[in-house]
Each structure stands twice: as structure tokens, then as C-alpha cells.
Design a protein around this motif. Structure first.
Motif, PDB file in Angstrom:
ATOM      1  N   ARG A 139      23.119   2.367  56.104  1.00 18.89           N
ATOM      2  CA  ARG A 139      24.427   2.236  55.437  1.00 18.89           C
ATOM      3  C   ARG A 139      25.036   0.864  55.696  1.00 18.89           C
ATOM      4  O   ARG A 139      25.612   0.243  54.792  1.00 18.89           O
ATOM      5  CB  ARG A 139      25.374   3.348  55.895  1.00 18.89           C
ATOM      6  N   GLN A 140      24.911   0.371  56.927  1.00 19.87           N
ATOM      7  CA  GLN A 140      25.444  -0.941  57.285  1.00 19.87           C
ATOM      8  C   GLN A 140      24.733  -2.044  56.488  1.00 19.87           C
ATOM      9  O   GLN A 140      25.381  -2.974  55.992  1.00 19.87           O
ATOM     10  CB  GLN A 140      25.262  -1.150  58.782  1.00 19.87           C
ATOM     11  N   ARG A 192      23.262  -1.738  53.558  1.00 18.75           N
ATOM     12  CA  ARG A 192      23.688  -1.633  52.150  1.00 18.75           C
ATOM     13  C   ARG A 192      25.079  -2.217  51.951  1.00 18.75           C
ATOM     14  O   ARG A 192      25.341  -2.879  50.942  1.00 18.75           O
ATOM     15  CB  ARG A 192      23.636  -0.181  51.693  1.00 18.75           C
ATOM     16  N   LEU A 193      25.971  -1.999  52.908  1.00 20.82           N
ATOM     17  CA  LEU A 193      27.309  -2.592  52.842  1.00 20.82           C
ATOM     18  C   LEU A 193      27.208  -4.112  52.885  1.00 20.82           C
ATOM     19  O   LEU A 193      27.881  -4.811  52.126  1.00 20.82           O
ATOM     20  CB  LEU A 193      28.181  -2.075  53.988  1.00 20.82           C
ATOM     21  N   HIS A 194      26.330  -4.621  53.755  1.00 18.92           N
ATOM     22  CA  HIS A 194      26.161  -6.069  53.855  1.00 18.92           C
ATOM     23  C   HIS A 194      25.615  -6.650  52.548  1.00 18.92           C
ATOM     24  O   HIS A 194      26.045  -7.725  52.124  1.00 18.92           O
ATOM     25  CB  HIS A 194      25.245  -6.412  55.034  1.00 18.92           C
ATOM     26  N   ALA A 234      26.244  -5.496  49.594  1.00 18.56           N
ATOM     27  CA  ALA A 234      27.395  -5.525  48.682  1.00 18.56           C
ATOM     28  C   ALA A 234      28.283  -6.732  48.992  1.00 18.56           C
ATOM     29  O   ALA A 234      28.780  -7.398  48.075  1.00 18.56           O
ATOM     30  CB  ALA A 234      28.194  -4.226  48.785  1.00 18.56           C
ATOM     31  N   GLU A 235      28.458  -7.040  50.276  1.00 16.24           N
ATOM     32  CA  GLU A 235      29.271  -8.206  50.660  1.00 16.24           C
ATOM     33  C   GLU A 235      28.606  -9.502  50.207  1.00 16.24           C
ATOM     34  O   GLU A 235      29.292 -10.438  49.775  1.00 16.24           O
ATOM     35  CB  GLU A 235      29.485  -8.220  52.174  1.00 16.24           C
ATOM     36  N   GLY A 248      36.656  -7.293  59.123  1.00 16.48           N
ATOM     37  CA  GLY A 248      35.299  -7.284  58.597  1.00 16.48           C
ATOM     38  C   GLY A 248      34.827  -8.603  58.041  1.00 16.48           C
ATOM     39  O   GLY A 248      33.704  -8.723  57.614  1.00 16.48           O
TER      40      GLY A 248
END
Length: 114
Positions: free
Chosen positions: A61-62, A64-66, A68-69, A113
Motif C-alpha cells: 500500500r505504501q 502504491r501511494l508513493h 501516486a505521489e 507527508g
């Protein structure tokens, strides 16, 4: 901004490799859990497998978030706003962007963040 685009592309490739590895690890843990007792509460190995599955899931999940960033940072490059603090409108120092290419704020205006 070409070097920013290259840094972001390199970071994206790195995270995709990491994500593929984590996904493989997750699949291996899930496969291992199929060969064990499904009763995590009473099986001493069950708790370990559940913990590993949970930990790897959090890392996936981390990652995938990265990703997106990174995509958002690439959109800022395309829009001509990369390197501009979203809070004060000032320039984000190049050193900060080298250390954290997805940064959305300058050092004086930290945003959670970023």
C-alpha cells in the motif's frame, strides 16, 4: 525541468521494481499459509504468517501511494509548477527536490507527508 522529469522517471522505475518484489513476497506468504493450519489463534506459525502478510500488505500500500505521489509530481512538471511550494508559492530548494523529488512544500512550510 528535464532533470526533474528524469529523476521522477527513475524513482518510478525503482518503486515499480520494489512493488513487483513485494507482490511476489506477498504471493509467497499467501501460498505458504495455504500449506499451514488455518487456525492462527492456536497455531504458533499462523500468527507469524498473518503478521508477515499484514506487514507486506502495508508495504505494498505504501509503494502504491508513493507511485501516486510520483504521478502527481510528474503532473506538476507538465503544468510548470514543479518546485513551487503549494503553501507559500515560493521555490522549493533544489537540494530538497534532489532528496525528495515528490516534495510539495519548501522547508519552511512543511506539509504532512511531503
Amino acid at each position: 525541468m528535464n532533470s526533474a522529469r528524469e529523476r521522477l522517471a527513475a524513482e518510478r522505475r525503482r518503486v515499480l521494481v520494489q512493488l513487483a518484489s513485494l507482490t511476489g513476497d506477498y504471493d509467497a506468504v499467501v501460498a505458504a499459509s495455504l500449506d499451514t493450519n488455518a487456525d492462527d489463534e492456536h497455531d504458533p506459525e499462523g500468527a507469524t504468517i498473518a503478521f508477515e502478510r499484514s506487514q507486506i500488505g502495508a508495504l505494498v500500500r505504501q509503494a502504491r501511494l508513493h507511485l501516486a505521489e510520483i504521478d502527481q509530481a510528474q503532473a506538476r512538471v507538465d503544468a510548470g509548477t514543479y518546485g513551487v511550494c503549494e503553501r507559500c508559492g515560493g521555490q522549493i530548494p533544489e537540494e530538497r527536490l534532489l532528496a525528495r523529488p515528490i516534495a510539495t512544500s519548501c522547508v519552511r512550510c512543511p506539509v504532512s507527508g511531503s
